[in-house]
Design a protein around this motif. Sequence first.
Motif, PDB file in Angstrom:
ATOM      1  N   PRO A 167      30.168   9.242  33.333  1.00 29.42           N
ATOM      2  CA  PRO A 167      30.148   8.212  34.370  1.00 29.42           C
ATOM      3  C   PRO A 167      31.143   8.113  35.378  1.00 29.42           C
ATOM      4  O   PRO A 167      31.001   7.613  36.528  1.00 29.42           O
ATOM      5  CB  PRO A 167      30.126   6.862  33.442  1.00 29.42           C
ATOM      6  CG  PRO A 167      29.969   7.100  32.177  1.00 29.42           C
ATOM      7  CD  PRO A 167      30.327   8.394  31.878  1.00 29.42           C
ATOM      8  N   ASP A 168      32.357   8.646  34.964  1.00 25.69           N
ATOM      9  CA  ASP A 168      33.648   8.437  35.851  1.00 25.69           C
ATOM     10  C   ASP A 168      33.709   9.894  36.657  1.00 25.69           C
ATOM     11  O   ASP A 168      34.773  10.061  37.249  1.00 25.69           O
ATOM     12  CB  ASP A 168      34.739   8.139  35.313  1.00 25.69           C
ATOM     13  CG  ASP A 168      35.090   8.936  34.189  1.00 25.69           C
ATOM     14  OD1 ASP A 168      34.397   9.943  33.881  1.00 25.69           O
ATOM     15  OD2 ASP A 168      36.153   8.943  33.401  1.00 25.69           O
ATOM     16  N   ALA A 169      32.662  10.783  36.293  1.00 20.77           N
ATOM     17  CA  ALA A 169      32.873  12.126  37.164  1.00 20.77           C
ATOM     18  C   ALA A 169      32.739  11.941  38.802  1.00 20.77           C
ATOM     19  O   ALA A 169      31.648  11.079  39.158  1.00 20.77           O
ATOM     20  CB  ALA A 169      31.875  13.086  36.652  1.00 20.77           C
ATOM     21  N   GLU A 170      33.664  12.595  39.624  1.00 19.24           N
ATOM     22  CA  GLU A 170      33.492  12.329  40.835  1.00 19.24           C
ATOM     23  C   GLU A 170      33.551  13.759  41.411  1.00 19.24           C
ATOM     24  O   GLU A 170      34.207  14.716  40.974  1.00 19.24           O
ATOM     25  CB  GLU A 170      34.717  11.566  41.403  1.00 19.24           C
ATOM     26  CG  GLU A 170      34.527  10.336  41.111  1.00 19.24           C
ATOM     27  CD  GLU A 170      35.675   9.411  41.796  1.00 19.24           C
ATOM     28  OE1 GLU A 170      36.411   9.939  42.323  1.00 19.24           O
ATOM     29  OE2 GLU A 170      35.493   8.052  41.535  1.00 19.24           O
ATOM     30  N   VAL A 171      32.753  14.175  42.649  1.00 19.17           N
ATOM     31  CA  VAL A 171      32.795  15.171  43.365  1.00 19.17           C
ATOM     32  C   VAL A 171      33.077  15.134  44.847  1.00 19.17           C
ATOM     33  O   VAL A 171      32.910  14.108  45.357  1.00 19.17           O
ATOM     34  CB  VAL A 171      31.595  16.087  43.181  1.00 19.17           C
ATOM     35  CG1 VAL A 171      31.315  16.749  41.811  1.00 19.17           C
ATOM     36  CG2 VAL A 171      30.660  15.342  43.630  1.00 19.17           C
ATOM     37  N   GLY A 210      25.406  18.829  33.341  1.00 19.11           N
ATOM     38  CA  GLY A 210      26.044  17.473  33.082  1.00 19.11           C
ATOM     39  C   GLY A 210      27.411  17.541  32.990  1.00 19.11           C
ATOM     40  O   GLY A 210      28.179  16.805  32.285  1.00 19.11           O
ATOM     41  N   ARG A 211      28.032  18.498  33.898  1.00 16.63           N
ATOM     42  CA  ARG A 211      29.632  18.463  34.116  1.00 16.63           C
ATOM     43  C   ARG A 211      30.041  18.490  35.776  1.00 16.63           C
ATOM     44  O   ARG A 211      29.245  18.702  36.403  1.00 16.63           O
ATOM     45  CB  ARG A 211      29.883  19.890  33.426  1.00 16.63           C
ATOM     46  CG  ARG A 211      29.668  19.961  31.920  1.00 16.63           C
ATOM     47  CD  ARG A 211      29.902  21.489  31.588  1.00 16.63           C
ATOM     48  NE  ARG A 211      31.194  21.555  31.882  1.00 16.63           N
ATOM     49  CZ  ARG A 211      31.826  22.808  32.349  1.00 16.63           C
ATOM     50  NH1 ARG A 211      31.032  23.845  32.741  1.00 16.63           N
ATOM     51  NH2 ARG A 211      33.114  22.962  32.328  1.00 16.63           N
TER      52      ARG A 211
END
Length: 346
Positions: free
Chosen positions: A271-275, A245-246
Amino acid sequence: MFLPVMPMLAAVIEAPQQLVLKDVPTPDPGPGEVLVEVHASGVCGTDLHILQGEYWGDYPRIPGHEFSGIVAALGDGVTGLRIGDRVAINPNLPCGRCRYCLRGQVNLCTDNTAVGVTRDGGFAEYCAVPAALALPLPETVSLLAGALAEPVSCCLHGMDRARPRVGDTAVILGGGTIGLILMQLALHAGAARVVIVEPLPAKRELALRLGATAALDPVALGEGLGEAVLQACAGAADLVVEAAGRQETAQQALRLVSPGGTVLFFGVCPPDAEVALRPHDVFFHEQTLVGSYINPFTCIRALDLLAAGVVQVEPLISHQLALPQTAEAFALVARGEATKAVVTRI
Ligand SMILES: [Zn+2]
Ligand SMILES: [Zn+2]
C-alpha cells in the motif's frame, strides 16, 4: 437445514502467522446457502497476506477463495442447484445497497463480503457459501481447472479495463499464474505479440510453451531490459501489464509503455509503494493508466473460456498437495517456487 454436527479437517489461521490444521465443526448451510465438498483450492497471494495479518479480514479464519467442489447439501430455499452438482466458487458477494453497487460497480462495494476473507473459505473439507456464488461447472471443465476459475475471472476484468486492440503488442511484467492467464487472454484478444518479463526460468519456459512471443529475464538484462523489451516488441509496447505487485515493476511499466499505450496495474503492490510519474508523458503521449480489482460479472465468461479450452489453467498448476499439507503449500508460494499450488481433497 439441520445436519448432525460432524467434525471436518480445516486449515485455520488462528491469528497472524499462525496457520494450524485442526478439526472444526462442518458448517451447516443457512437459508439460501449450499454446503460444498471442496475438491481443489488454489493458494493465492491474498491468502499469504491474510496469514501475515496484512488484510481486512478478521481471525480466526479458514482462508481459500479460489476453489471448486461438489454440492453436498442445500440450505432452505435454494433452487437451481442439486446435490452432486460440480461447482466453481465466485468468492465475492457485494452488499447490493451501497452507492457503488447501485452504480453497477459491484467490485468497489464498500461492504463486500468474500468467502475465504471475511467468511470461512476453501482450505477445508467443506465450505458453506451463498448459493448464488456456486457456479455449475461446464462438463468439459475439470474440478481442478475449476479451482482457477476465480483468477481467470479477475484477469478478464483486467482485460475489460485495459481494452487491448487486435494487433496490439503486450508486455506482461511477471510470469506467475496471473501473468500467464493475462498472456493467454491478450493473445486471444488479438495481440500480435506478447512479451513476458519474468526472472524464474521455469515460468519463462512455460510462458513460451503457452504462446509467448518472447520471455525475458529482467535480472540477466539489468539496465538493458527496456531496450530488450522494445526489441522483442518490434518497437512499441501498446499494453504493459504490471502483474508482479512490486514497486520496481510498477515503475518499469510506466517507463516501458509506448505513446498511445495503456498501463494496467494488476499486481497487488504494497500500500505504501510509490512510483514516479511524468504527467507530461501521460498528456503528450495520451497514455492510459488503469487499475483492475477482482471480478465484477466476469465469472460466466471465465467458465466459458475454460470450457472452450481457450484459456489453459492446468499447465499452470505446478504443485498439488493434500489438505494436511496446506502450510507447506503456503510456504511454497511464499518462496516464489510455485506457479500455482493447489490443495486437493485428502
Ligand atoms: Zn486470489
Ligand atoms: Zn455494495
